[in-house]
Design an enzyme around this catalytic site. Structure first.
Site, mmCIF file in Angstrom:
data_model
loop_
_atom_site.group_PDB
_atom_site.id
_atom_site.type_symbol
_atom_site.label_atom_id
_atom_site.label_comp_id
_atom_site.label_asym_id
_atom_site.label_seq_id
_atom_site.Cartn_x
_atom_site.Cartn_y
_atom_site.Cartn_z
ATOM 1 N N ASP A 73 22.247 32.281 7.768
ATOM 2 C CA ASP A 73 21.889 33.515 7.934
ATOM 3 C C ASP A 73 20.587 33.885 7.587
ATOM 4 O O ASP A 73 20.105 33.148 6.703
ATOM 5 C CB ASP A 73 23.022 34.707 7.356
ATOM 6 C CG ASP A 73 23.369 34.329 6.021
ATOM 7 O OD1 ASP A 73 22.783 33.096 5.496
ATOM 8 O OD2 ASP A 73 24.133 34.860 5.517
ATOM 9 N N GLU A 132 23.835 40.715 7.059
ATOM 10 C CA GLU A 132 24.019 41.876 6.059
ATOM 11 C C GLU A 132 24.526 43.025 6.765
ATOM 12 O O GLU A 132 25.157 44.059 5.911
ATOM 13 C CB GLU A 132 22.805 42.299 5.195
ATOM 14 C CG GLU A 132 22.370 41.085 4.216
ATOM 15 C CD GLU A 132 23.276 40.694 3.106
ATOM 16 O OE1 GLU A 132 24.024 41.609 2.958
ATOM 17 O OE2 GLU A 132 22.933 39.731 2.428
#
Length: 387
Positions: A73, A132
């Site tokens: 990520d 997130e």
């Protein structure tokens, strides 16, 4: 293979350019710049116009029988950094406080290794935006990104862990991260003067009753040997002490180690909202948003092999870990593909999402070595099984 000094430089440069979910323009450009420096002989790059900050890179294997996927990520958090580092964030109010800069650096290190040591099987590296928030993994899957030649047979990913020694690998069979659900409850009654409660319908009292009843879900509906969390972190109602509030808003989160547990908590919360609405003659609207944040449930067979390999690897410190109630959207991809998520220790006193988090940079090369060793072993093991 990238040297430790080069990996450190990459990490520090990435740390300075954090960007929020789906805004990772400079981050992607930096990744592309570093990937362009690698040997391109076996590389193939795929762009996703509908998800422009995502990046997929394939290393074509020499005799591919399957495709191994590796995801990292790339987004950051809306926090103002307070580390005092010389290479602190240059983007005010945004920080890599969850260690995705570590994740990206390790991924680049692993990718670089396989551009010089060609793998037998195909490898796909997914540099994923919006972990997130905004569930980038789910977005990519629903766009059909992982189809045809870009479909992984297995998927792997790491997350850094401040509580583990630098470079240590942690994992467990079963669930690594909980699934999460955002909870929003809006209550509508009738406002009025504090002196005439009989002429109003007080939503502070209604909200209080709802919150207290909801707390019995975990204590009386969830198996005490299993994990579940229902937390309300925000309650807003009223404007002044002598006016009865006709509206209230409650916000919170549900956490569970299995999707079955999350579904149970969601169902009971809806039933309580319906019951409170009837009891108080109010309108209660419950909104549940889980998105792609499913429990990170590791595949038992692949994870058993991963753990056995890491336990035997001479240069790896392996630690068996407990499940965490924090969330991670890699759980969505693991609901579609078998795979394993694991921890990489970064040895810091500050927790993830702290604006003072300073990961130990010596963990990066150790992580690269551990992961490349595992992927090579996985490809070798598949060859032996096929034979």
């Amino acid at each position: 293979m990238l040297s430790e000094s080069k990996l450190t430089k990459i990490y520090q440069e990435l740390h300075q350019i954090p960007e929020l979910a789906l805004e990772e323009v400079k981050t992607k450009a930096y990744l592309q710049q570093e990937i362009a420096k690698l040997d391109q002989s076996y590389l193939e790059i795929k762009e996703i116009p509908e998800l422009p900050t995502a990046l997929l890179v394939k290393v074509r294997g020499s005799v591919p029988k399957k495709t191994l996927g590796y995801r990292c990520d790339i987004d950051a958090l809306p926090l103002t950094e307070e580390t005092g580092l010389e290479f602190s964030s240059k983007n005010p109010g945004v920080m890599h406080a969850c260690g995705h800069d570590i994740h990206m650096t390790v991924a680049l290190g692993v990718l670089a290794y396989f551009t010089t040591t060609r793998p037998k099987d195909d490898l796909i590296f997914f540099f994923q935006p919006a972990e997130e928030s905004k569930n980038g993994g789910k977005l990519a899957y629903e766009l059909g990104v992982f189809s045809g030649e870009w479909r992984p047979d297995e998927f792997y990913a790491l997350h850094d862990a401040p509580e583990l020694p630098a470079g240590a690998i942690g994992c467990n069979l079963g669930t690594l991260f909980a699934g999460t659900t955002e909870v929003d409850i809006h209550l509508y009654g009738k406002g009025g003067h504090a002196a005439y409660p009989h002429q109003a319908n007080d939503m502070i009292v209604c909200a209080s009753a709802l919150i207290m009843q909801a707390q019995t879900i975990i204590s009386r509906n969830v198996d005490p040997t299993k994990g579940g969390v229902l937390t309300f972190g925000e309650l807003k109602a009223g404007t002044i002490r002598n006016v009865i509030a006709g509206k209230a808003v409650i916000k919170g989160t549900i956490r569970g180690l299995t999707q079955e547990m999350i579904t149970l908590i969601q169902k009971r919360l809806q039933e309580i909202c319906d019951g409170v609405a009837q009891s108080f003659d109010a309108r209660v609207e419950l909104t549940l948003n889980q998105g792609g944040y499913l429990p990170v449930e590791n595949d038992p067979v692949l994870t058993a092999f991963f753990i056995e390999h890491m336990q035997k690897a001479p240069d790896v410190e392996f630690i068996e870990t407990e499940p965490k109630m924090t969330g991670e959207d890699f759980g969505y991809l693991l609901s579609k593909f078998p795979g394993t998520m694991f921890w990489l220790g970064v040895n810091d006193v500050h927790a993830l999402h702290s604006n003072k988090l300073v990961p130990d940079q010596t963990a990066i090369l150790k992580g690269v070595n551990a992961i490349t060793g595992f992927l090579c072993a996985r490809m070798k093991q598949e060859k032996e099984v096929d034979a």
